[in-house]
Motif scaffolding. Structure first.
Motif, PDB file in Angstrom:
ATOM      1  N   LYS A  79     -13.966   0.221 -11.204  1.00  0.00           N
ATOM      2  CA  LYS A  79     -13.081  -0.851 -10.721  1.00  0.00           C
ATOM      3  C   LYS A  79     -12.276  -0.377  -9.513  1.00  0.00           C
ATOM      4  N   ASN A  80     -11.824   0.889  -9.519  1.00  0.00           N
ATOM      5  CA  ASN A  80     -11.127   1.427  -8.351  1.00  0.00           C
ATOM      6  C   ASN A  80     -12.017   1.399  -7.118  1.00  0.00           C
ATOM      7  N   LEU A  81     -13.292   1.713  -7.301  1.00  0.00           N
ATOM      8  CA  LEU A  81     -14.226   1.738  -6.179  1.00  0.00           C
ATOM      9  C   LEU A  81     -14.579   0.320  -5.718  1.00  0.00           C
ATOM     10  N   LEU A  82     -14.651  -0.617  -6.671  1.00  0.00           N
ATOM     11  CA  LEU A  82     -14.832  -2.023  -6.296  1.00  0.00           C
ATOM     12  C   LEU A  82     -13.632  -2.495  -5.481  1.00  0.00           C
ATOM     13  N   ASP A  83     -12.426  -2.087  -5.880  1.00  0.00           N
ATOM     14  CA  ASP A  83     -11.220  -2.396  -5.106  1.00  0.00           C
ATOM     15  C   ASP A  83     -11.366  -1.912  -3.670  1.00  0.00           C
ATOM     16  N   ALA A  84     -11.849  -0.678  -3.511  1.00  0.00           N
ATOM     17  CA  ALA A  84     -11.953  -0.084  -2.176  1.00  0.00           C
ATOM     18  C   ALA A  84     -12.916  -0.879  -1.294  1.00  0.00           C
ATOM     19  N   TYR A  85     -14.047  -1.284  -1.858  1.00  0.00           N
ATOM     20  CA  TYR A  85     -15.009  -2.064  -1.075  1.00  0.00           C
ATOM     21  C   TYR A  85     -14.526  -3.495  -0.830  1.00  0.00           C
ATOM     22  N   SER A  86     -13.594  -3.981  -1.660  1.00  0.00           N
ATOM     23  CA  SER A  86     -13.094  -5.355  -1.511  1.00  0.00           C
ATOM     24  C   SER A  86     -11.939  -5.458  -0.518  1.00  0.00           C
ATOM     25  N   CYS A  87     -11.417  -4.315  -0.068  1.00  0.00           N
ATOM     26  CA  CYS A  87     -10.214  -4.325   0.778  1.00  0.00           C
ATOM     27  C   CYS A  87     -10.467  -5.067   2.092  1.00  0.00           C
ATOM     28  N   THR A  88      -9.568  -5.977   2.431  1.00  0.00           N
ATOM     29  CA  THR A  88      -9.686  -6.767   3.649  1.00  0.00           C
ATOM     30  C   THR A  88      -8.992  -6.103   4.844  1.00  0.00           C
ATOM     31  N   GLU A  89      -8.291  -4.988   4.589  1.00  0.00           N
ATOM     32  CA  GLU A  89      -7.531  -4.277   5.621  1.00  0.00           C
ATOM     33  C   GLU A  89      -6.491  -5.184   6.283  1.00  0.00           C
ATOM     34  N   CYS A  90      -5.989  -6.169   5.530  1.00  0.00           N
ATOM     35  CA  CYS A  90      -5.018  -7.101   6.112  1.00  0.00           C
ATOM     36  C   CYS A  90      -3.655  -6.465   6.301  1.00  0.00           C
ATOM     37  N   GLY A  91      -3.348  -5.427   5.507  1.00  0.00           N
ATOM     38  CA  GLY A  91      -2.091  -4.699   5.669  1.00  0.00           C
ATOM     39  C   GLY A  91      -0.899  -5.314   4.975  1.00  0.00           C
ATOM     40  N   ARG A  92      -1.110  -6.360   4.179  1.00  0.00           N
ATOM     41  CA  ARG A  92       0.029  -6.949   3.473  1.00  0.00           C
ATOM     42  C   ARG A  92       0.632  -5.964   2.475  1.00  0.00           C
ATOM     43  N   CYS A  93      -0.209  -5.112   1.908  1.00  0.00           N
ATOM     44  CA  CYS A  93       0.293  -4.104   0.970  1.00  0.00           C
ATOM     45  C   CYS A  93       1.215  -3.117   1.679  1.00  0.00           C
ATOM     46  N   SER A  94       0.788  -2.619   2.836  1.00  0.00           N
ATOM     47  CA  SER A  94       1.598  -1.646   3.566  1.00  0.00           C
ATOM     48  C   SER A  94       2.858  -2.280   4.137  1.00  0.00           C
ATOM     49  N   ALA A  95       2.763  -3.551   4.532  1.00  0.00           N
ATOM     50  CA  ALA A  95       3.938  -4.238   5.077  1.00  0.00           C
ATOM     51  C   ALA A  95       5.012  -4.430   4.015  1.00  0.00           C
ATOM     52  N   ALA A  96       4.602  -4.472   2.726  1.00  0.00           N
ATOM     53  CA  ALA A  96       5.564  -4.661   1.635  1.00  0.00           C
ATOM     54  C   ALA A  96       6.007  -3.339   1.017  1.00  0.00           C
ATOM     55  N   CYS A  97       5.342  -2.242   1.376  1.00  0.00           N
ATOM     56  CA  CYS A  97       5.607  -0.947   0.744  1.00  0.00           C
ATOM     57  C   CYS A  97       6.924  -0.357   1.243  1.00  0.00           C
ATOM     58  N   PRO A  98       7.909  -0.119   0.367  1.00  0.00           N
ATOM     59  CA  PRO A  98       9.200   0.427   0.827  1.00  0.00           C
ATOM     60  C   PRO A  98       9.067   1.816   1.432  1.00  0.00           C
ATOM     61  N   ALA A  99       8.131   2.619   0.940  1.00  0.00           N
ATOM     62  CA  ALA A  99       7.922   3.945   1.526  1.00  0.00           C
ATOM     63  C   ALA A  99       7.420   3.816   2.962  1.00  0.00           C
ATOM     64  N   MET A 111      -6.748   2.730   0.347  1.00  0.00           N
ATOM     65  CA  MET A 111      -7.991   2.006   0.031  1.00  0.00           C
ATOM     66  C   MET A 111      -9.075   2.303   1.061  1.00  0.00           C
ATOM     67  N   MET A 112      -8.710   2.382   2.337  1.00  0.00           N
ATOM     68  CA  MET A 112      -9.703   2.677   3.378  1.00  0.00           C
ATOM     69  C   MET A 112     -10.254   4.086   3.210  1.00  0.00           C
ATOM     70  N   ASP A 113      -9.387   5.036   2.873  1.00  0.00           N
ATOM     71  CA  ASP A 113      -9.830   6.415   2.656  1.00  0.00           C
ATOM     72  C   ASP A 113     -10.766   6.509   1.450  1.00  0.00           C
ATOM     73  N   THR A 114     -10.442   5.775   0.390  1.00  0.00           N
ATOM     74  CA  THR A 114     -11.299   5.778  -0.798  1.00  0.00           C
ATOM     75  C   THR A 114     -12.673   5.215  -0.465  1.00  0.00           C
ATOM     76  N   ARG A 115     -12.698   4.131   0.301  1.00  0.00           N
ATOM     77  CA  ARG A 115     -13.987   3.539   0.699  1.00  0.00           C
ATOM     78  C   ARG A 115     -14.763   4.491   1.604  1.00  0.00           C
ATOM     79  N   ASP A 116     -14.076   5.132   2.538  1.00  0.00           N
ATOM     80  CA  ASP A 116     -14.759   6.076   3.433  1.00  0.00           C
ATOM     81  C   ASP A 116     -15.350   7.244   2.649  1.00  0.00           C
ATOM     82  N   ARG A 117     -14.600   7.733   1.660  1.00  0.00           N
ATOM     83  CA  ARG A 117     -15.087   8.869   0.876  1.00  0.00           C
ATOM     84  C   ARG A 117     -16.289   8.484   0.018  1.00  0.00           C
ATOM     85  N   ILE A 118     -16.246   7.331  -0.647  1.00  0.00           N
ATOM     86  CA  ILE A 118     -17.381   6.959  -1.486  1.00  0.00           C
ATOM     87  C   ILE A 118     -18.603   6.664  -0.618  1.00  0.00           C
TER      88      ILE A 118
END
Length: 438
Positions: free
Chosen positions: A299-319, A332-339
């Motif tokens: 499921k983690n790997l399916l998540d990686a391939y499903s990523c749209t790279e829209c950046g909404r996650c990073s835009a909301a990330c307080p860190a 997610m992009m790194d996980t997809r690149d590695r697999i």
């Protein structure tokens, strides 16, 4: 001549389908390299997620304007491609407008609807190009997208614009030739079309031969473009067009603040407190957490391939907002690149050969992982139900439990919990001593 065109078309169609199928099988194989995880509960809720999140794009509408634009681009592109069925049959059978005679006025209605959608897709894709490249929105200018990812998004938008323009130009030429009584076209009357009818003055000066050549060129370029797009999808972030649906179905349904415990750790604690429950030959857990993509679940790997790279996650990330290195999108992009790299390794050697690399350290750094506050903002914002936090937690577990790699503050806390059963440096016997001063 007609037979030669049919043979060429069938050959192109077969090549496109075979190449697409081969790539999809590779991606499926890569996803299945992840460890097993059973996700089959709450069927009704999962169908609801598919309808609301994947098809209805519910989360996109938190920004209503962008949500409407994106929905029309997505729905328009999918619906318009129903027309591809007729193009494929025409190409195989050597016919022209195969369904026009059978459907009559309903055919005219359908093509008119497709033309309106095609115009909207064309205009909205142009707006998205402007948003991505001229408005300097923070999540689009992030260094996460430097290089291929930024170009990939632009190529897709430009391809959709080109395909819609070819569709409208083809219809304009076709209806003009019908109006002029050109034999091959007049024999398949379609009625007037809303959008292409208004474009006819732009091409009215062309001869019949030029119009026919333009119509045929647009027909061929349109279908070749769609077949090329089909085979570009599996190499692009736009694979989410297909994977958003299964990813929404398999989304975890536990409350977002609830972390998934490790049964092996729970059992270790249980057996320490109640040794009589321990089996005679309890095998120690093979590994805590995850170091590489094969340690993550499918499921983690399916998540990686499903990523749209829209950046909404990073835009909301307080860190991320406060300047830390962590970017959930990059995770997610790194996980997809590695697999993908692991998959190429298997293809080259017919089996996995250790390449001396891993997702942890070589792709994702310790600094990134430690910056996460586990607030779940990235999970909340993802429009296609991706969970970057789950990958972060599994990598952090490996760091702490396998490599004993934790900040001194964490080690102090761990030591206190182990010795005092609480985060504080007080023994259990002294914990209520403060009450004596009251």
């Amino acid at each position: 001549m007609q037979i030669a065109q049919q043979i060429l078309f069938v050959a192109l169609l077969i090549i496109a389908v075979v190449l697409f199928s081969k790539r999809i099988r590779q991606i499926r194989r890569n996803i299945n390299l992840g460890r097993e995880e059973v996700i089959n509960d709450h069927t009704a809720q999962r169908w609801k997620n598919v309808l609301l999140l994947a098809f209805g794009q519910k989360k996109m509408f938190r920004n209503p304007l962008v949500g409407v634009l994106h929905f029309f681009v997505y729905a328009g592109f999918i619906i318009i491609n129903i027309e591809v069925l007729e193009i494929i049959l025409d190409g195989i059978l050597g016919t022209h407008r195969l369904f026009a005679g059978a459907l009559g006025g309903f055919y005219t209605f359908l093509i008119n609807a497709f033309e309106v959608l095609a115009l909207l897709v064309l205009l909205f894709c142009a707006i998205f190009l402007i948003r991505r490249n001229l408005l300097k929105i923070r999540r689009f200018i992030s260094k996460d997208l430097d290089g291929w990812p930024r170009s990939d998004a632009n190529y897709i938008l430009m391809t959709e614009i080109a395909l819609m323009a070819l569709f409208l130009t083809m219809n304009t030429c076709d209806t003009l030739l019908q109006a002029r009584g050109a034999a091959h076209y007049a024999a398949h009357p379609t009625g007037g079309f809303i959008i292409s009818g208004h474009l006819q003055p732009l091409l009215n000066g062309l001869s019949d031969a030029s119009l026919e050549m333009t119509e045929r060129a647009c027909w061929w370029l349109h279908i070749i473009g769609i077949l090329a797009f089909l085979n570009y999808l599996p190499y692009s972030k736009h694979l989410h067009i297909l994977l958003a649906f299964p990813n929404a179905w398999y989304a975890r349904l536990i409350p977002m603040g609830e972390m998934e415990n490790m049964p092996s750790v729970q059992n270790e604690v249980l057996y320490a407190m109640q040794p009589e429950l321990a089996p005679a030959e309890a095998a120690p857990p093979a590994k805590f957490g995850a170091k590489d993509v094969m340690d993550l679940s499918w499921k983690n790997l399916l998540d990686a391939y499903s990523c749209t790279e829209c950046g909404r996650c990073s835009a909301a990330c307080p860190a991320n907002i406060t300047g830390k290195r962590l970017s959930p999108r990059k995770i997610m992009m790194d996980t997809r690149d590695r697999i993908a790299e692991v998959g190429k390794n298997i293809d080259a050697h017919k089996e996995w050969k250790d390449d001396g690399k891993s997702l942890l350290h070589d792709y994702i750094s310790v600094e990134e992982l430690r910056a996460c506050t586990t607030c779940n903002a990235c999970v909340q914002e993802c429009p296609v139900s991706i969970n970057p936090l789950d990958i972060i937690l599994q990598l952090r577990r490996y760091l702490v439990m396998e490599e004993s790699n934790a900040p001194q503050e964490w080690n102090t806390l761990f030591s206190n919990v182990e010795n005092n059963f609480a985060p504080w440096k007080f023994s259990p016997d002294d914990r209520d001593a403060w009450t004596e001063t009251m």
